[in-house]
Write a protein that holds these residues in place. Structure first.
Motif, PDB file in Angstrom:
ATOM      1  N   UNK A  65       0.857  -1.182   0.000  1.00 30.03           N
ATOM      2  CA  UNK A  65       0.000   0.000   0.000  1.00 30.03           C
ATOM      3  C   UNK A  65       0.897   1.238   0.000  1.00 30.03           C
ATOM      4  N   UNK A  66       1.323   1.684  -1.171  1.00 32.89           N
ATOM      5  CA  UNK A  66       2.270   2.810  -1.235  1.00 32.89           C
ATOM      6  C   UNK A  66       1.813   4.052  -0.479  1.00 32.89           C
ATOM      7  N   UNK A  67       0.530   4.290  -0.439  1.00 33.49           N
ATOM      8  CA  UNK A  67       0.027   5.491   0.225  1.00 33.49           C
ATOM      9  C   UNK A  67       0.237   5.443   1.740  1.00 33.49           C
ATOM     10  N   UNK A  68       0.062   4.270   2.351  1.00 29.27           N
ATOM     11  CA  UNK A  68       0.105   4.182   3.816  1.00 29.27           C
ATOM     12  C   UNK A  68       1.345   3.472   4.367  1.00 29.27           C
ATOM     13  N   UNK A  69       2.134   2.827   3.527  1.00 29.22           N
ATOM     14  CA  UNK A  69       3.333   2.136   4.002  1.00 29.22           C
ATOM     15  C   UNK A  69       4.379   3.141   4.483  1.00 29.22           C
ATOM     16  N   UNK A  70       5.327   2.682   5.330  1.00 30.59           N
ATOM     17  CA  UNK A  70       6.426   3.555   5.753  1.00 30.59           C
ATOM     18  C   UNK A  70       7.280   4.004   4.556  1.00 30.59           C
ATOM     19  N   UNK A  71       8.201   4.917   4.805  1.00 30.05           N
ATOM     20  CA  UNK A  71       9.022   5.494   3.732  1.00 30.05           C
ATOM     21  C   UNK A  71       9.973   4.498   3.090  1.00 30.05           C
ATOM     22  N   UNK A  72      10.244   3.397   3.759  1.00 27.07           N
ATOM     23  CA  UNK A  72      11.140   2.362   3.225  1.00 27.07           C
ATOM     24  C   UNK A  72      10.422   1.018   3.250  1.00 27.07           C
ATOM     25  N   UNK A  73      10.407   0.352   2.100  1.00 24.20           N
ATOM     26  CA  UNK A  73       9.800  -0.979   1.995  1.00 24.20           C
ATOM     27  C   UNK A  73      10.821  -1.905   1.349  1.00 24.20           C
ATOM     28  N   UNK A  74      11.049  -3.048   1.990  1.00 25.37           N
ATOM     29  CA  UNK A  74      11.954  -4.061   1.448  1.00 25.37           C
ATOM     30  C   UNK A  74      11.161  -5.290   1.056  1.00 25.37           C
TER      31      UNK A  74
END
Length: 127
Positions: A65-74
């Motif tokens: 969920x790009x809108x609500x995910x944190x600034x870094x996603x692995x």
């Protein structure tokens, strides 16, 4: 002639049944790492298992969920492989969605089979 048509239709049906059954084969273990100091979400980690290909694209996208995910996603691919161009395309599309929100998507532990697929796509489409 009728036998050849029947065999062809049977093969097409089998392909669609396989794709439908395999669409649920990709799974994830997702967790959020928080800052020890502030307790705020710092990073989302998605550990994938199963193949990424045309039949699993929709399910794959539901993990994010790009809108609500944190600034870094692995995304960790230790137990997952990218099988075709549509798998690469959906990952690129996901990266673009995160970039729209000034967020970073990082791919980790990409297996050699997936790297071979990626190299073939680069050779076919970018040379």
């Amino acid at each position: 002639m009728n036998l050849a048509i029947a065999v062809g239709i049977g093969v097409v049906i089998a392909v669609f049944v396989f794709a439908w059954n395999s669409s649920n084969s990709v799974q994830s273990n997702t967790f959020i790492k928080c800052s020890e100091r502030t307790g705020q979400p710092r990073m989302k980690v998605v550990e994938l298992s199963g193949p990424i290909y045309f039949g699993t694209r929709s399910r794959f996208l539901r993990f994010f969920s790009p809108e609500t995910d944190p600034d870094l996603v692995e995304i960790h691919f230790r137990h997952s492989d990218i099988h075709d161009f549509s798998g690469i395309h959906v990952i690129n599309k996901l990266g673009a969605a995160y970039a729209e929100y000034d967020k970073k998507l990082v791919l980790r532990n990409i297996r050699e089979q997936s790297m071979t697929t990626i190299r073939h796509v680069i050779i076919l489409f970018y040379t």
